[in-house]
Write a protein that holds these residues in place. Structure first.
Motif, PDB file in Angstrom:
ATOM      1  N   GLU A 117       0.807  -1.219   0.000  1.00 35.49           N
ATOM      2  CA  GLU A 117       0.000   0.000   0.000  1.00 35.49           C
ATOM      3  C   GLU A 117       0.843   1.273   0.000  1.00 35.49           C
ATOM      4  N   ARG A 118       1.941   1.268   0.727  1.00 36.87           N
ATOM      5  CA  ARG A 118       2.819   2.444   0.762  1.00 36.87           C
ATOM      6  C   ARG A 118       3.927   2.283  -0.270  1.00 36.87           C
ATOM      7  N   ARG A 119       4.709   3.329  -0.426  1.00 37.25           N
ATOM      8  CA  ARG A 119       5.819   3.305  -1.382  1.00 37.25           C
ATOM      9  C   ARG A 119       6.954   2.429  -0.845  1.00 37.25           C
ATOM     10  N   ALA A 120       7.225   1.336  -1.544  1.00 33.31           N
ATOM     11  CA  ALA A 120       8.329   0.447  -1.171  1.00 33.31           C
ATOM     12  C   ALA A 120       9.630   1.084  -1.642  1.00 33.31           C
ATOM     13  N   ILE A 121      10.618   1.134  -0.742  1.00 31.10           N
ATOM     14  CA  ILE A 121      11.892   1.763  -1.110  1.00 31.10           C
ATOM     15  C   ILE A 121      13.058   0.787  -1.093  1.00 31.10           C
ATOM     16  N   ALA A 122      12.898  -0.335  -0.413  1.00 27.77           N
ATOM     17  CA  ALA A 122      13.958  -1.350  -0.364  1.00 27.77           C
ATOM     18  C   ALA A 122      13.334  -2.642   0.134  1.00 27.77           C
ATOM     19  N   ALA A 123      14.011  -3.757  -0.137  1.00 26.14           N
ATOM     20  CA  ALA A 123      13.508  -5.046   0.332  1.00 26.14           C
ATOM     21  C   ALA A 123      14.654  -6.044   0.432  1.00 26.14           C
ATOM     22  N   ILE A 124      14.493  -6.966   1.361  1.00 25.92           N
ATOM     23  CA  ILE A 124      15.447  -8.062   1.526  1.00 25.92           C
ATOM     24  C   ILE A 124      14.665  -9.346   1.757  1.00 25.92           C
ATOM     25  N   THR A 125      15.328 -10.463   1.560  1.00 25.85           N
ATOM     26  CA  THR A 125      14.777 -11.759   1.925  1.00 25.85           C
ATOM     27  C   THR A 125      15.669 -12.342   3.008  1.00 25.85           C
ATOM     28  N   VAL A 126      15.051 -12.797   4.086  1.00 28.06           N
ATOM     29  CA  VAL A 126      15.764 -13.456   5.178  1.00 28.06           C
ATOM     30  C   VAL A 126      15.406 -14.933   5.076  1.00 28.06           C
ATOM     31  N   ALA A 127      16.405 -15.768   4.812  1.00 25.20           N
ATOM     32  CA  ALA A 127      16.173 -17.199   4.598  1.00 25.20           C
ATOM     33  C   ALA A 127      16.926 -18.026   5.633  1.00 25.20           C
ATOM     34  N   VAL A 128      16.226 -18.998   6.213  1.00 22.67           N
ATOM     35  CA  VAL A 128      16.866 -19.915   7.145  1.00 22.67           C
ATOM     36  C   VAL A 128      16.935 -21.324   6.566  1.00 22.67           C
ATOM     37  N   HIS A 129      16.266 -21.518   5.457  1.00 23.51           N
ATOM     38  CA  HIS A 129      16.193 -22.820   4.809  1.00 23.51           C
ATOM     39  C   HIS A 129      15.652 -22.553   3.408  1.00 23.51           C
ATOM     40  N   SER A 130      15.843 -23.495   2.495  1.00 23.01           N
ATOM     41  CA  SER A 130      15.362 -23.266   1.133  1.00 23.01           C
ATOM     42  C   SER A 130      13.846 -23.090   1.072  1.00 23.01           C
ATOM     43  N   LYS A 131      13.125 -23.611   2.071  1.00 16.51           N
ATOM     44  CA  LYS A 131      11.670 -23.501   2.070  1.00 16.51           C
ATOM     45  C   LYS A 131      11.132 -22.596   3.177  1.00 16.51           C
ATOM     46  N   ILE A 132      12.011 -21.953   3.925  1.00 20.40           N
ATOM     47  CA  ILE A 132      11.583 -21.059   5.007  1.00 20.40           C
ATOM     48  C   ILE A 132      12.292 -19.725   4.827  1.00 20.40           C
ATOM     49  N   ALA A 133      11.538 -18.748   4.343  1.00 21.11           N
ATOM     50  CA  ALA A 133      12.110 -17.429   4.098  1.00 21.11           C
ATOM     51  C   ALA A 133      11.028 -16.365   4.276  1.00 21.11           C
ATOM     52  N   VAL A 134      11.472 -15.173   4.620  1.00 24.80           N
ATOM     53  CA  VAL A 134      10.576 -14.045   4.831  1.00 24.80           C
ATOM     54  C   VAL A 134      11.078 -12.873   4.009  1.00 24.80           C
ATOM     55  N   ASP A 135      10.183 -12.246   3.261  1.00 28.53           N
ATOM     56  CA  ASP A 135      10.515 -11.003   2.573  1.00 28.53           C
ATOM     57  C   ASP A 135      10.248  -9.863   3.541  1.00 28.53           C
ATOM     58  N   VAL A 136      11.213  -8.971   3.674  1.00 26.57           N
ATOM     59  CA  VAL A 136      11.057  -7.781   4.511  1.00 26.57           C
ATOM     60  C   VAL A 136      11.045  -6.593   3.562  1.00 26.57           C
ATOM     61  N   ILE A 137       9.926  -5.896   3.545  1.00 28.40           N
ATOM     62  CA  ILE A 137       9.755  -4.774   2.617  1.00 28.40           C
ATOM     63  C   ILE A 137       9.724  -3.493   3.427  1.00 28.40           C
ATOM     64  N   ASP A 170       6.456   6.855   3.807  1.00 25.60           N
ATOM     65  CA  ASP A 170       5.602   7.944   3.346  1.00 25.60           C
ATOM     66  C   ASP A 170       6.017   9.198   4.116  1.00 25.60           C
ATOM     67  N   ASN A 171       5.214  10.226   4.100  1.00 24.25           N
ATOM     68  CA  ASN A 171       5.604  11.494   4.711  1.00 24.25           C
ATOM     69  C   ASN A 171       5.779  11.431   6.224  1.00 24.25           C
ATOM     70  N   THR A 172       5.083  10.519   6.878  1.00 24.76           N
ATOM     71  CA  THR A 172       5.123  10.496   8.333  1.00 24.76           C
ATOM     72  C   THR A 172       5.720   9.241   8.947  1.00 24.76           C
ATOM     73  N   VAL A 173       5.596   8.101   8.276  1.00 31.05           N
ATOM     74  CA  VAL A 173       6.081   6.858   8.874  1.00 31.05           C
ATOM     75  C   VAL A 173       6.918   6.029   7.900  1.00 31.05           C
ATOM     76  N   ALA A 174       7.783   5.234   8.509  1.00 31.13           N
ATOM     77  CA  ALA A 174       8.539   4.215   7.778  1.00 31.13           C
ATOM     78  C   ALA A 174       8.133   2.877   8.395  1.00 31.13           C
ATOM     79  N   SER A 175       8.118   1.846   7.589  1.00 33.21           N
ATOM     80  CA  SER A 175       7.747   0.547   8.146  1.00 33.21           C
ATOM     81  C   SER A 175       8.563  -0.566   7.513  1.00 33.21           C
ATOM     82  N   ALA A 176       8.613  -1.665   8.246  1.00 36.77           N
ATOM     83  CA  ALA A 176       9.173  -2.916   7.739  1.00 36.77           C
ATOM     84  C   ALA A 176       8.039  -3.922   7.801  1.00 36.77           C
ATOM     85  N   GLN A 177       7.685  -4.480   6.648  1.00 34.18           N
ATOM     86  CA  GLN A 177       6.641  -5.497   6.581  1.00 34.18           C
ATOM     87  C   GLN A 177       7.306  -6.849   6.403  1.00 34.18           C
ATOM     88  N   PHE A 178       6.919  -7.799   7.238  1.00 33.91           N
ATOM     89  CA  PHE A 178       7.491  -9.137   7.233  1.00 33.91           C
ATOM     90  C   PHE A 178       6.451 -10.078   6.640  1.00 33.91           C
TER      91      PHE A 178
END
Length: 153
Positions: free
Chosen positions: A74-94, A98-106
């Motif tokens: 929903e907000r403007r994505a500015i960077a992203a990473i993938t955190v992987a602990v196994h080939s089948k277990i990974a989380v994208d962190v986006i 915006d003007n007031t807040v920054a967030s990390a979505q897991f």
């Protein structure tokens, strides 16, 4: 007309840590610290049922074009990473801003037919909790939330 009620399926939790927009840099560093990539404490002890994480996750950059193909942001994505602990277990962190807040979505990184990826969600929750704790330790106001997204996100 008769309404038919059906349970919501194919829903996945999205964990999100939100900070003031001015703390974006600290947010990014806290996520890396939570993943054990900055010399800080490791995320080794995330749990799901009888599965316990025993290795340090790998962190990979994730192209924004790929983010927009895999997830609805929903907000403007500015960077992203993938955190992987196994080939089948990974989380994208986006990281969004915006003007007031920054967030990390897991979010779950793998795309599959399963309505919920238990180990991935356990990892996402662990990363979000440890990110929030790292920011709190530096006196940065955080808000952690958990919402839902469709499995196609």
């Amino acid at each position: 007309m008769r309404k038919v009620w059906a349970p919501i399926v194919n829903r996945r939790h999205i964990y999100e840590v939100t900070v003031p927009a001015s703390a974006l840099g600290e947010l990014i560093l806290a996520v890396h610290e939570a993943a054990g990539q900055s010399g800080g404490p490791s995320i080794r002890r995330w749990r799901y049922g009888n599965v316990v994480g025993i290795s340090t996750p790998q962190v990979h950059d994730l192209a924004l074009a790929t983010v927009h193909l895999k997830h609805v942001i929903e907000r403007r994505a500015i960077a992203a990473i993938t955190v992987a602990v196994h080939s089948k277990i990974a989380v994208d962190v986006i990281f969004t801003l915006d003007n007031t807040v920054a967030s990390a979505q897991f979010r779950c990184a793998t795309i599959g037919p399963e309505p919920a990826r238990g180990p991935e969600m356990a990892l996402a929750e662990s990363l979000a909790t440890k990110t929030s704790a790292a920011l709190d330790a530096h006196d940065i106001a955080t808000e952690m939330s958990c919402g839902n997204a469709s499995a196609t996100d």
